[in-house]
Scaffold this active site. Sequence first.
Site, PDB file in Angstrom:
ATOM      1  N   LYS A  62     -83.053 -58.898 -53.339  1.00 22.66           N
ATOM      2  CA  LYS A  62     -82.549 -60.420 -53.397  1.00 22.66           C
ATOM      3  C   LYS A  62     -81.891 -60.409 -54.544  1.00 22.66           C
ATOM      4  CE  LYS A  62     -87.335 -62.111 -52.163  1.00 22.66           C
ATOM      5  NZ  LYS A  62     -87.750 -63.238 -53.096  1.00 22.66           N
ATOM      6  N   THR A 121     -78.882 -50.340 -62.384  1.00 28.85           N
ATOM      7  CA  THR A 121     -77.783 -49.248 -61.796  1.00 28.85           C
ATOM      8  C   THR A 121     -76.326 -49.642 -61.051  1.00 28.85           C
ATOM      9  OG1 THR A 121     -80.384 -47.969 -62.185  1.00 28.85           O
ATOM     10  CG2 THR A 121     -78.069 -47.071 -61.882  1.00 28.85           C
ATOM     11  N   THR A 122     -77.346 -50.416 -59.637  1.00 28.96           N
ATOM     12  CA  THR A 122     -76.229 -50.472 -59.367  1.00 28.96           C
ATOM     13  C   THR A 122     -75.037 -51.144 -58.883  1.00 28.96           C
ATOM     14  OG1 THR A 122     -77.700 -49.650 -57.035  1.00 28.96           O
ATOM     15  CG2 THR A 122     -75.912 -50.628 -55.891  1.00 28.96           C
ATOM     16  N   LYS A 176     -83.949 -49.418 -60.886  1.00 30.58           N
ATOM     17  CA  LYS A 176     -84.205 -50.855 -60.024  1.00 30.58           C
ATOM     18  C   LYS A 176     -83.718 -51.514 -61.279  1.00 30.58           C
ATOM     19  CE  LYS A 176     -84.868 -50.016 -56.759  1.00 30.58           C
ATOM     20  NZ  LYS A 176     -83.230 -48.917 -56.263  1.00 30.58           N
ATOM     21  N   HIS A 181     -80.682 -41.438 -64.377  1.00 33.68           N
ATOM     22  CA  HIS A 181     -82.598 -42.066 -65.439  1.00 33.68           C
ATOM     23  C   HIS A 181     -82.845 -41.404 -66.483  1.00 33.68           C
ATOM     24  CE1 HIS A 181     -81.983 -44.565 -61.932  1.00 33.68           C
ATOM     25  NE2 HIS A 181     -81.909 -43.461 -61.266  1.00 33.68           N
TER      26      HIS A 181
HETATM   27  P1  A3P Z   1     -84.776 -56.310 -56.473  1.00 36.17           P
HETATM   28  O1  A3P Z   1     -85.339 -55.416 -55.864  1.00 36.17           O
HETATM   29  O2  A3P Z   1     -85.431 -57.398 -57.681  1.00 36.17           O
HETATM   30  O3  A3P Z   1     -83.625 -57.405 -55.280  1.00 36.17           O
HETATM   31  P2  A3P Z   1     -80.918 -50.185 -59.223  1.00 36.17           P
HETATM   32  O4  A3P Z   1     -79.747 -50.747 -58.668  1.00 36.17           O
HETATM   33  O5  A3P Z   1     -81.022 -50.461 -60.626  1.00 36.17           O
HETATM   34  O6  A3P Z   1     -81.818 -48.829 -57.846  1.00 36.17           O
HETATM   35  O7  A3P Z   1     -81.445 -51.951 -59.429  1.00 36.17           O
HETATM   36  C1  A3P Z   1     -81.803 -52.486 -57.876  1.00 36.17           C
HETATM   37  C2  A3P Z   1     -81.953 -53.802 -57.779  1.00 36.17           C
HETATM   38  O8  A3P Z   1     -80.884 -54.588 -58.519  1.00 36.17           O
HETATM   39  C3  A3P Z   1     -82.630 -54.404 -56.733  1.00 36.17           C
HETATM   40  O9  A3P Z   1     -83.495 -55.311 -57.845  1.00 36.17           O
HETATM   41  C4  A3P Z   1     -81.647 -55.098 -56.498  1.00 36.17           C
HETATM   42  O10 A3P Z   1     -80.882 -56.387 -55.368  1.00 36.17           O
HETATM   43  C5  A3P Z   1     -80.622 -54.977 -57.682  1.00 36.17           C
HETATM   44  N1  A3P Z   1     -78.966 -55.258 -57.893  1.00 36.17           N
HETATM   45  C6  A3P Z   1     -78.209 -54.456 -56.496  1.00 36.17           C
HETATM   46  N2  A3P Z   1     -76.559 -54.536 -56.904  1.00 36.17           N
HETATM   47  C7  A3P Z   1     -77.217 -56.064 -57.588  1.00 36.17           C
HETATM   48  C8  A3P Z   1     -75.730 -56.967 -57.829  1.00 36.17           C
HETATM   49  N3  A3P Z   1     -74.429 -56.422 -57.960  1.00 36.17           N
HETATM   50  N4  A3P Z   1     -76.913 -58.055 -58.766  1.00 36.17           N
HETATM   51  C9  A3P Z   1     -77.279 -57.824 -59.141  1.00 36.17           C
HETATM   52  N5  A3P Z   1     -78.234 -57.348 -58.903  1.00 36.17           N
HETATM   53  C10 A3P Z   1     -78.223 -56.847 -57.832  1.00 36.17           C
END
Ligand code: A3P
Length: 296
Positions: free
Chosen positions: A261, A45-46, A42, A105
């Site tokens: 978000k 990563t994505t 979170k 991770h």
């Molecule tokens: P929120 O839950 O605060 O919205 P991960 O990819 O490490 O699992 O993290 C997920 C978090 O990154 C989520 O945060 C998600 O909404 C946000 N996220 C995913 N894609 C994103 C992007 N392209 N730009 C910015 N934030 C992004």
Amino acid sequence: DGLPLVKYCGCWLLVMLFRPIIAAQNHFKAKDTDIILTTMPKSGTTWLKALTFSIANRNVFPIDQSPLLTSNPHMLVPFLELNIYKEQDNPDLETIPSPRIFSTHMHFKMLPDSIRETDCRIIYICRNPLDQLVSHIHFSSQNNFGKDADPVAIDEAFDMFCQGINSFGPFWDHVLGYWNAHLENPGKVLFLKYEDLKEDITSQVKKIAEFMGFPFSLEEEEQGMIDQISGLCSFESLSNLTVNKRGDINGILKNSSFFRKGQVGDWTNYLTPAMAERIKKLMDSKFEGSGLMFNT
Ligand code: A3P
């Protein structure tokens, strides 16, 4: 996640990831050209997967034909500990064209030896702990982790986070491991913060591309290549794609749960000022003297 955790080398892991992580440690053979994305869950990563995939493949696929338009980023850049490694080496890995990009991770000290021993590069992204925690709580509630998972209340998740007991926690150990590795060898480990990408994506994309060994030429910059990649990989763009609204990864994680978000500071809607203060104090003491701090 409400799922059972196990402590291994001082880190808390989801029990279900323990064997895959050991398998990755034993079998993964990094190549000098590999790029390894490392994160706490979170933390972006994505987003980092989408950006690095687009940077590396910008001459293979035009932006309007990017595989990101039809595939979730986690399908294009797999997790070492989830998708590939079960019990043994997977020969298909050899056929992936360079640069191979993987994510994990794992804490720095847990990485397969070959990642440290070869010239492959590590890109770490982290996020302020308050938003990371709130994002994780939502992620857990959006996915159905099955009969072993108990729903976790915010108070309980917060308390465990402060004790360092959370998936891939303690948070501060994870971050400090990569921070120190970055200070020791900045050419090996790039250290990024989610908040910095939100603030100025153009300069961060340039920095990432240079670190990866794929710098943008002047001509590409003039053609707006950086903006195109940033635009494609933005939260607004990716979260609105059908592929990211539906479907799942391995039948467990909903694609949509990776896009909530995408903001800095959403924690203010969920954590009390007293909770925030406790985490800030904890971070101040853990990060003291390291030169590391987070803007919330
Ligand atoms: P929120 O839950 O605060 O919205 P991960 O990819 O490490 O699992 O993290 C997920 C978090 O990154 C989520 O945060 C998600 O909404 C946000 N996220 C995913 N894609 C994103 C992007 N392209 N730009 C910015 N934030 C992004």
